[in-house]
Scaffold this motif. Structure first.
Motif, PDB file in Angstrom:
ATOM      1  N   MET A  94       0.848  -1.205   0.000  1.00 15.16           N
ATOM      2  CA  MET A  94       0.000   0.000   0.000  1.00 15.16           C
ATOM      3  C   MET A  94       0.884   1.256   0.000  1.00 15.16           C
ATOM      4  SD  MET A  94      -2.834   1.107   2.784  1.00 15.16           S
ATOM      5  CE  MET A  94      -3.855  -0.321   2.650  1.00 15.16           C
ATOM      6  N   THR A  95       0.553   2.209  -0.864  1.00  9.24           N
ATOM      7  CA  THR A  95       1.347   3.447  -0.917  1.00  9.24           C
ATOM      8  C   THR A  95       0.944   4.344   0.254  1.00  9.24           C
ATOM      9  OG1 THR A  95       0.745   3.277  -3.222  1.00  9.24           O
ATOM     10  CG2 THR A  95       2.193   5.082  -2.629  1.00  9.24           C
ATOM     11  N   ARG A  96       1.944   4.997   0.855  1.00  9.70           N
ATOM     12  CA  ARG A  96       1.604   5.932   1.929  1.00  9.70           C
ATOM     13  C   ARG A  96       1.573   7.338   1.372  1.00  9.70           C
ATOM     14  NH1 ARG A  96       4.776   6.645   6.329  1.00  9.70           N
ATOM     15  NH2 ARG A  96       6.610   6.005   5.180  1.00  9.70           N
ATOM     16  N   PRO A  97       0.763   8.229   1.978  1.00 11.98           N
ATOM     17  CA  PRO A  97       0.808   9.618   1.502  1.00 11.98           C
ATOM     18  C   PRO A  97       2.225  10.145   1.644  1.00 11.98           C
ATOM     19  CG  PRO A  97      -0.924   9.316   3.147  1.00 11.98           C
ATOM     20  CD  PRO A  97      -0.146   8.048   3.105  1.00 11.98           C
ATOM     21  N   THR A  98       2.639  10.986   0.688  1.00 15.34           N
ATOM     22  CA  THR A  98       3.963  11.581   0.804  1.00 15.34           C
ATOM     23  C   THR A  98       3.883  12.703   1.830  1.00 15.34           C
ATOM     24  OG1 THR A  98       4.284  11.081  -1.484  1.00 15.34           O
ATOM     25  CG2 THR A  98       5.822  12.645  -0.523  1.00 15.34           C
ATOM     26  N   VAL A  99       4.469  12.455   2.987  1.00 18.69           N
ATOM     27  CA  VAL A  99       4.342  13.418   4.095  1.00 18.69           C
ATOM     28  C   VAL A  99       5.679  14.113   4.317  1.00 18.69           C
ATOM     29  CG1 VAL A  99       3.802  13.676   6.533  1.00 18.69           C
ATOM     30  CG2 VAL A  99       2.580  11.995   5.171  1.00 18.69           C
ATOM     31  N   SER A 100       5.630  15.449   4.373  1.00 17.24           N
ATOM     32  CA  SER A 100       6.850  16.185   4.700  1.00 17.24           C
ATOM     33  C   SER A 100       6.636  16.864   6.048  1.00 17.24           C
ATOM     34  CB  SER A 100       7.124  17.223   3.622  1.00 17.24           C
ATOM     35  OG  SER A 100       6.081  18.159   3.607  1.00 17.24           O
ATOM     36  N   ARG A 101       7.731  17.379   6.624  1.00 20.16           N
ATOM     37  CA  ARG A 101       7.618  18.039   7.932  1.00 20.16           C
ATOM     38  C   ARG A 101       6.728  19.278   7.829  1.00 20.16           C
ATOM     39  NH1 ARG A 101      13.578  17.964   9.404  1.00 20.16           N
ATOM     40  NH2 ARG A 101      13.846  15.751   9.699  1.00 20.16           N
ATOM     41  N   SER A 102       6.879  20.027   6.727  1.00 12.05           N
ATOM     42  CA  SER A 102       6.072  21.242   6.578  1.00 12.05           C
ATOM     43  C   SER A 102       4.591  20.893   6.523  1.00 12.05           C
ATOM     44  CB  SER A 102       6.487  22.014   5.330  1.00 12.05           C
ATOM     45  OG  SER A 102       7.145  21.202   4.429  1.00 12.05           O
ATOM     46  N   MET A 103       4.303  19.721   5.942  1.00 12.82           N
ATOM     47  CA  MET A 103       2.909  19.292   5.830  1.00 12.82           C
ATOM     48  C   MET A 103       2.340  18.984   7.221  1.00 12.82           C
ATOM     49  SD  MET A 103       2.088  16.323   3.211  1.00 12.82           S
ATOM     50  CE  MET A 103       0.519  15.556   3.159  1.00 12.82           C
ATOM     51  N   VAL A 104       3.123  18.245   8.016  1.00 12.43           N
ATOM     52  CA  VAL A 104       2.672  17.892   9.366  1.00 12.43           C
ATOM     53  C   VAL A 104       2.512  19.173  10.195  1.00 12.43           C
ATOM     54  CG1 VAL A 104       3.307  16.665  11.489  1.00 12.43           C
ATOM     55  CG2 VAL A 104       3.778  15.637   9.257  1.00 12.43           C
ATOM     56  N   GLY A 105       3.478  20.097  10.065  1.00  9.57           N
ATOM     57  CA  GLY A 105       3.418  21.364  10.788  1.00  9.57           C
ATOM     58  C   GLY A 105       2.162  22.132  10.430  1.00  9.57           C
ATOM     59  N   THR A 106       1.820  22.177   9.161  1.00  7.92           N
ATOM     60  CA  THR A 106       0.621  22.900   8.708  1.00  7.92           C
ATOM     61  C   THR A 106      -0.633  22.278   9.318  1.00  7.92           C
ATOM     62  OG1 THR A 106       1.784  23.166   6.632  1.00  7.92           O
ATOM     63  CG2 THR A 106      -0.509  23.807   6.638  1.00  7.92           C
ATOM     64  N   LEU A 107      -0.674  20.936   9.286  1.00 10.86           N
ATOM     65  CA  LEU A 107      -1.853  20.254   9.825  1.00 10.86           C
ATOM     66  C   LEU A 107      -2.003  20.538  11.328  1.00 10.86           C
ATOM     67  CD1 LEU A 107      -1.652  16.810   7.987  1.00 10.86           C
ATOM     68  CD2 LEU A 107      -3.495  18.471   7.836  1.00 10.86           C
ATOM     69  N   ILE A 108      -0.867  20.424  12.059  1.00 11.70           N
ATOM     70  CA  ILE A 108      -0.929  20.681  13.510  1.00 11.70           C
ATOM     71  C   ILE A 108      -1.353  22.138  13.755  1.00 11.70           C
ATOM     72  CG2 ILE A 108       0.438  20.847  15.646  1.00 11.70           C
ATOM     73  CD1 ILE A 108       2.094  18.475  14.579  1.00 11.70           C
ATOM     74  N   GLY A 109      -0.753  23.057  12.984  1.00 10.67           N
ATOM     75  CA  GLY A 109      -1.082  24.478  13.110  1.00 10.67           C
ATOM     76  C   GLY A 109      -2.569  24.709  12.915  1.00 10.67           C
ATOM     77  N   PHE A 110      -3.121  24.049  11.908  1.00  9.45           N
ATOM     78  CA  PHE A 110      -4.558  24.210  11.624  1.00  9.45           C
ATOM     79  C   PHE A 110      -5.395  23.740  12.813  1.00  9.45           C
ATOM     80  CE2 PHE A 110      -8.305  21.761   9.936  1.00  9.45           C
ATOM     81  CZ  PHE A 110      -9.129  22.864   9.767  1.00  9.45           C
ATOM     82  N   VAL A 111      -5.062  22.544  13.331  1.00  3.42           N
ATOM     83  CA  VAL A 111      -5.853  21.994  14.444  1.00  3.42           C
ATOM     84  C   VAL A 111      -5.772  22.943  15.651  1.00  3.42           C
ATOM     85  CG1 VAL A 111      -6.029  20.076  16.094  1.00  3.42           C
ATOM     86  CG2 VAL A 111      -5.593  19.618  13.665  1.00  3.42           C
TER      87      VAL A 111
END
Ligand code: ADP
Length: 505
Positions: free
Chosen positions: A1-18
């Motif tokens: 199964m392919t995993r989403p391509t996750v970068s640190r900036s992406m995780v940071g953006t998601l956390i920031g949004f929450v």
């Protein structure tokens, strides 16, 4: 199964949004007009950037990226208009403000519907049928044109209905994103952007969920929805950038590896060539010394055999005369083999330099040398005009003599008919010597060029089996190739190439 391509900036953006969404929602309903305008503009810009990104990628890879580009393209236009009317323009641009009441209520919902429909149908189409980009673009424009008046008519806000929802016209959007997310997840093997798109769908589902509870354009719920949208777009953009940078790094690594491999290979080829050259030289020297030094004792054997024959013929018994005859035959054959070997070893060392040579003259001399054999075989030898080219004239003469000599020797029942041609091709000249002799079976096409390899006994056809080996060596010394095409009983054609044409005679 392919995993989403996750970068640190992406995780940071998601956390920031929450975090920001939680703070905003915990703070209660307020009005954030400036933040709202900023987020509108950001969403418009980001969807525009995504359009260009997908378009660039799509031109090189899959139709899916082109369809995504079209989906984001239509969305970015609608969002752009929505962002434009959020600003209090003055002067010449005040006409935009006048259009606000028409454009504003219809554009946000339109963008909210068009994007998931475009993304979902693009993935569906990829699995089921392949649409042309133009058809897809037209369908999206048609959909937008149909939805626009609908959203103008439908009420923007209502008093709380089921589950306290105040914007029922948008109620389907979160469900659309759930559907799109699951389609993307299930189709992830079709394109590596799809797992990321499923993640983005989840974020957009949450964002649009918040919008259902908005009661005014810039209230907390609306701002959280806008934030969700911007977060979704940003995470997608970061993921695409991450993919591109990983690809680039891999490419650079692969290119470096390839360059290194090439270098190693070149080095090894150079080493091998040098080794080969040295061992060839050694062999040549060995062949030369051996054959040269063998000549002397052989001459002695020959002359003493001759002496024996003269003095003792008829004086010993009949067997002895025969034995002396056999020994003499052997000595003569050995003499010929040694001469051939010497000739072979001298091709490179005793050859003259390559000078402008008229191949017609070389052929003429070879034919003069073969005159006796030609007449004896009642052969017809013809030739086309041959070119002038850089060659060692006496070696070229030797090549013609050998090939035509073979054509005369290996003749069939019919009188030999031999034809010599030359055609110019890709900067080289391809000569051919065609005969109507006994031909050669294809499994021997390579073997006959090997030194001392013959296909017939000496009683059938005389020879030592070195002629073609010498011919090949001469041709290779000139930088050419030699090969044969033949059929048993149908004749043979020997081809050889010589580089560097100067002109035709
Ligand atoms: P030789 O002529 O001394 O046998 P070559 O090296 O010239 O040696 O030829 C090798 C073998 O190739 C020959 O013995 C013969 O079997 C085959 N051959 C060469 N030329 C021809 C030809 N024109 N037609 C048929 N067979 C040929």
């Amino acid at each position: 199964m392919t995993r989403p391509t996750v970068s640190r900036s992406m995780v940071g953006t998601l956390i920031g949004f929450v975090v920001v969404a939680t703070i905003l929602l915990a703070g209660g309903r307020r009005d954030y007009p400036s933040l709202h305008t900023m987020l509108d503009a950001t969403a418009a810009v980001l969807s525009g950037v995504l359009t260009l990104f997908f378009w660039e990628v799509g031109r090189r890879t899959t139709p899916l990226s082109i369809w995504f580009a079209l989906g984001f393209g239509v969305t970015s236009v609608v969002e752009g208009v929505h962002a434009l009317v959020s600003v209090e323009w003055s002067g010449a641009l005040s006409a935009i403000v006048a259009a606000e009441n028409t454009l504003r209520p219809a554009t946000w919902p339109l963008a909210a519907y068009v994007l998931p429909i475009a993304i979902g149908s693009a993935v569906w189409l990829l699995r089921h049928t392949q649409w042309a980009a133009s058809g897809f673009a037209l369908a999206l424009l048609g959909l937008s044109a149909a939805l626009f008046p609908l959203f103008l008519e439908l009420p923007r806000y209502t008093s709380p209905t089921w589950f306290g929802i105040t914007r029922p016209t948008l109620a389907v959007v979160p469900f659309l994103w759930v559907g799109v997310g699951s389609v993307c997840w299930r189709s992830q093997s079709a394109d590596r952007v799809l797992p990321t798109m499923a993640l983005v769908a989840a974020v957009l589902c949450l964002g649009h969920g918040s919008m259902l509870y908005s009661r005014a354009p810039s209230d907390t719920q609306a701002v959280v929805a806008h934030l969700g949208k911007v977060t979704g777009y940003l995470t997608l953009l970061f993921s695409l950038t991450q993919m591109a940078s990983v690809d680039l790094a891999e490419r650079v690594r692969a290119e470096r590896g390839l360059a290194q491999l090439n270098q190693d290979l070149e080095l090894r080829v150079l080493e091998r060539t040098e080794e080969l050259r040295r061992s060839n030289e050694d062999l040549e020297r060995f062949a030369y010394v051996a054959s040269h030094d063998l000549q002397e004792p052989l001459r002695m054997v020959g002359s003493y055999l001759e002496l024996l024959k003269k003095r003792y013929r008829g004086k010993l018994d009949a067997d002895a005369d025969d034995f002396i005859g056999f020994a003499q035959d052997g000595a003569v054959r050995m003499q010929r083999l040694i001469e051939d070997l010497l000739a072979y070893s001298r091709v490179n060392t005793r050859g003259a330099g390559l000078a402008s040579t008229d191949a017609n003259v070389a052929l003429g001399r070879a034919l003069a040398n073969l005159k006796l054999a030609t007449d004896e075989a009642s052969a017809t030898i013809t030739h086309d005009p041959l070119p002038v080219l850089p060659a060692d004239q006496s070696q070229l003469e030797h090549v013609f003599q050998n090939l035509i000599g073979n054509a005369l020797k290996f003749r069939g029942a019919k009188p030999p008919a031999i034809h010599v041609t030359a055609v110019q091709r890709d900067g080289e000249c391809v000569f051919s010597v065609r005969d109507n002799g006994i031909g050669i079976e294809s499994q021997y096409f390579d073997r006959i060029f090997v030194i001392f390899q013959r296909l017939h006994g000496r009683e059938e056809y005389p020879g030592t089996g070195i002629g073609l080996a010498i011919t090949k060596r001469i041709i290779e010394r000139h930088g050419g190739r030699i090969w044969v095409e033949a059929q048993p009983g149908q004749g043979s054609t020997f081809f050889f190439t010589l580089p560097g044409i100067e002109g035709s005679a």
